[in-house]
Design an enzyme around this catalytic site. Structure first.
Site, mmCIF file in Angstrom:
data_model
loop_
_atom_site.group_PDB
_atom_site.id
_atom_site.type_symbol
_atom_site.label_atom_id
_atom_site.label_comp_id
_atom_site.label_asym_id
_atom_site.label_seq_id
_atom_site.Cartn_x
_atom_site.Cartn_y
_atom_site.Cartn_z
ATOM 1 N N ARG A 147 -35.890 -3.823 72.946
ATOM 2 C CA ARG A 147 -35.497 -2.520 72.416
ATOM 3 C C ARG A 147 -34.918 -2.737 71.026
ATOM 4 N NH1 ARG A 147 -31.063 -0.836 76.488
ATOM 5 N NH2 ARG A 147 -30.678 -3.068 76.223
ATOM 6 N N LYS A 197 -47.390 -4.480 80.113
ATOM 7 C CA LYS A 197 -46.731 -4.073 78.868
ATOM 8 C C LYS A 197 -47.062 -2.632 78.510
ATOM 9 C CE LYS A 197 -44.868 -4.189 74.718
ATOM 10 N NZ LYS A 197 -43.411 -4.134 74.510
ATOM 11 N N ASN A 201 -44.375 0.810 78.727
ATOM 12 C CA ASN A 201 -44.029 1.679 77.603
ATOM 13 C C ASN A 201 -44.526 3.105 77.814
ATOM 14 O OD1 ASN A 201 -42.654 -0.281 76.259
ATOM 15 N ND2 ASN A 201 -44.173 -0.638 74.678
ATOM 16 N N PHE A 242 -33.524 6.959 80.019
ATOM 17 C CA PHE A 242 -34.609 7.679 79.346
ATOM 18 C C PHE A 242 -34.748 9.115 79.855
ATOM 19 C CE2 PHE A 242 -35.466 3.327 78.424
ATOM 20 C CZ PHE A 242 -36.037 3.335 77.170
ATOM 21 N N ARG A 244 -32.538 11.610 78.603
ATOM 22 C CA ARG A 244 -31.815 12.501 77.705
ATOM 23 C C ARG A 244 -32.796 13.250 76.803
ATOM 24 N NH1 ARG A 244 -28.959 9.151 74.968
ATOM 25 N NH2 ARG A 244 -29.878 9.418 72.921
ATOM 26 N N GLY A 246 -34.283 15.328 73.676
ATOM 27 C CA GLY A 246 -34.089 15.177 72.237
ATOM 28 C C GLY A 246 -35.281 15.707 71.475
ATOM 29 N N CYS A 253 -43.402 1.231 69.043
ATOM 30 C CA CYS A 253 -43.991 0.907 70.349
ATOM 31 C C CYS A 253 -44.579 2.103 71.083
ATOM 32 C CB CYS A 253 -42.942 0.229 71.234
ATOM 33 S SG CYS A 253 -42.420 -1.378 70.624
ATOM 34 N N LYS A 256 -47.615 4.078 69.427
ATOM 35 C CA LYS A 256 -48.781 3.206 69.239
ATOM 36 C C LYS A 256 -49.369 2.770 70.575
ATOM 37 C CE LYS A 256 -47.940 -1.076 68.010
ATOM 38 N NZ LYS A 256 -48.480 -1.917 69.110
#
Length: 423
Positions: A147, A197, A201, A242, A244, A246, A253, A256
């Site tokens: 991060r 991976k 994400n 994750f 919250r 906004g 990351c 993409k």
């Protein structure tokens, strides 16, 4: 020797290994050799200075020397999005061919770069085709899960270490390199490691966009999204991370990697409709709430707006896919006057002009401002003296794009506070 490469190198130096950092950019190598980073990441500058002094790390722009003198090579080059959303592998291929050409004995090539599924096979092929004489080698997938803003801690205290390989020798070597780190190790096939991976994400991006879309409904019906997510996060099956609301995710990351996974799905005639919606929500989240806030303010035209935080998140200077940039573009199209502040990041040249100015202090940034838009939640803003800052403003609107400010306290001070689904 970008973000991932420098961090990886310094972490292995911290673990006691002798490390060489290779980059063909001679100026970058000179800068690193002098103890200067080309990006901001808390703690890395101190580590760089320490390990240069102890001679645990050195830097070179000579690929022949770097490849021939080392049996383990971590590939950490960028894989930017192509125009169609696919990951551009030209830098990966270039490195693979350099390794093949200059190989003098057995090499273990560990791919840290985020690459599409089946890239390990391609790297093996590119190395083999470039070899001038046959030498044994292994290619391993070893994705990073850093991060930005806490990369050093994440590297030394990872949730897991993923090793994608069919070679016992390669797996044992990587386990030896990581032996000082207390984390579970999962050994998989290379394709699986690459997929882990991307899937990780994409899932985190999904959580963000789900809550962001929900925040629009909460805003309409007068429900506080922060209370909703607090209640959701108490369920251990969901968790608080994750969740919250906004103005959307950014960085190098999530945008993409989501595009690349969607491209891979399309190439295989599979529709990832949930991820398609995730991307759509993220691309529209900032503009949705800008329209809401514009109505509250009575229009952005010729109003002075203070933008607080332009990096995509705090504790980094990374502006890649930062929502603040889209917000500023929108405001300029509305003929607003922008006053900008960020503790570290600097305005890109294309945004600098007569109606955009960056200031070093919060007081100067807010001087005469009609409204504030918080775009990234640096502690400088969370802990600011808002009573004092209010006195320099022209009008008192605060639009909290990260739901991190204390809305009740600000309202008590006389501000008109609006968050994301957080009335």
């Amino acid at each position: 020797m970008g973000y991932v490469g420098v961090t990886t190198g310094l972490v292995f130096a911290e673990l006691g290994w002798k490390v060489t950092g290779l980059d063909t950019d001679a100026l970058k190598i000179q800068s690193l050799s002098e103890g200067k980073l080309s990006f901001y990441e808390p703690g890395l500058d101190i580590l760089l200075s320490q390990h240069l002094q102890s001679d645990n790390i050195r830097f070179t722009s000579d690929p022949i020397q770097a490849i021939r003198e080392h049996s383990v090579i971590f590939l950490c080059v960028g894989t930017p999005s192509d125009i169609n959303g696919s990951a551009d592998l030209q830098y990966v291929r270039n490195v693979a061919e350099h390794i093949g050409t200059n190989m003098n004995d057995y090499k273990l090539v560990a791919v840290k770069s985020t690459v599409p599924i089946d890239t390990n096979r391609k790297v093996r092929q590119w190395i083999r085709e470039a070899q001038t004489s046959p030498h044994p080698f292994d290619v391993v997938s070893n994705p990073e899960f850093l991060r930005e803003g806490s990369a050093l801690y994440d590297s030394l205290h990872p949730d897991r270490i993923i090793i994608g390989s069919n070679s016992k020798q390669a797996v044992d070597t990587l386990k030896t390199l990581y032996r000082s780190i207390n984390a579970p190790v999962l050994v998989t096939k290379p394709k699986t490691a690459e997929m882990i991976k991307y899937a990780s994400n994409a899932f985190l991006a999904t959580k963000i966009s789900y809550v962001n879309e929900l925040s629009r409904l909460c805003d309409k019906i007068g429900v506080n999204i922060s209370d909703v997510t607090k209640g959701m996060g108490m369920d251990h099956r969901i968790g608080p991370h994750f969740l919250r609301a906004g103005i959307g995710y950014g960085g190098s990351c999530f945008p993409k990697d989501s595009k690349a996974l969607l491209y891979t799905a399309k190439e295989n005639d599979i529709q990832l409709s949930i991820l398609e919606k995730v991307t759509e929500v993220n691309n529209s989240q900032a503009s949705y709430f800008l329209n809401v806030w514009e109505e509250k303010l009575g229009g952005f035209d010729h109003r002075t707006i203070a933008i607080l935080g332009i990096s995509f998140k705090p504790n980094t200077d990374d502006l890649r896919e930062a929502p603040s940039l889209a917000i500023m573009q929108h405001l300029l199209e509305k003929q607003a006057i922008l006053r900008v502040h960020d503790p570290i990041a600097k305005l890109p040249s294309y945004l600098q002009g007569e109606f955009v100015q960056q200031f070093d202090s919060l007081e100067d940034t807010l001087d005469g401002a009609d409204a504030i838009i918080l775009c990234s939640e640096w502690t400088d803003y969370i802990g600011a003296n808002w009573s004092q800052l209010r006195s320099v403003m022209g009008d008192y609107f605060i639009f909290d794009g990260r739901n991190k400010l204390d809305g009740k306290s600000l309202t008590d001070l006389g501000f008109y506070y609006y968050g994301i689904g957080n009335r």
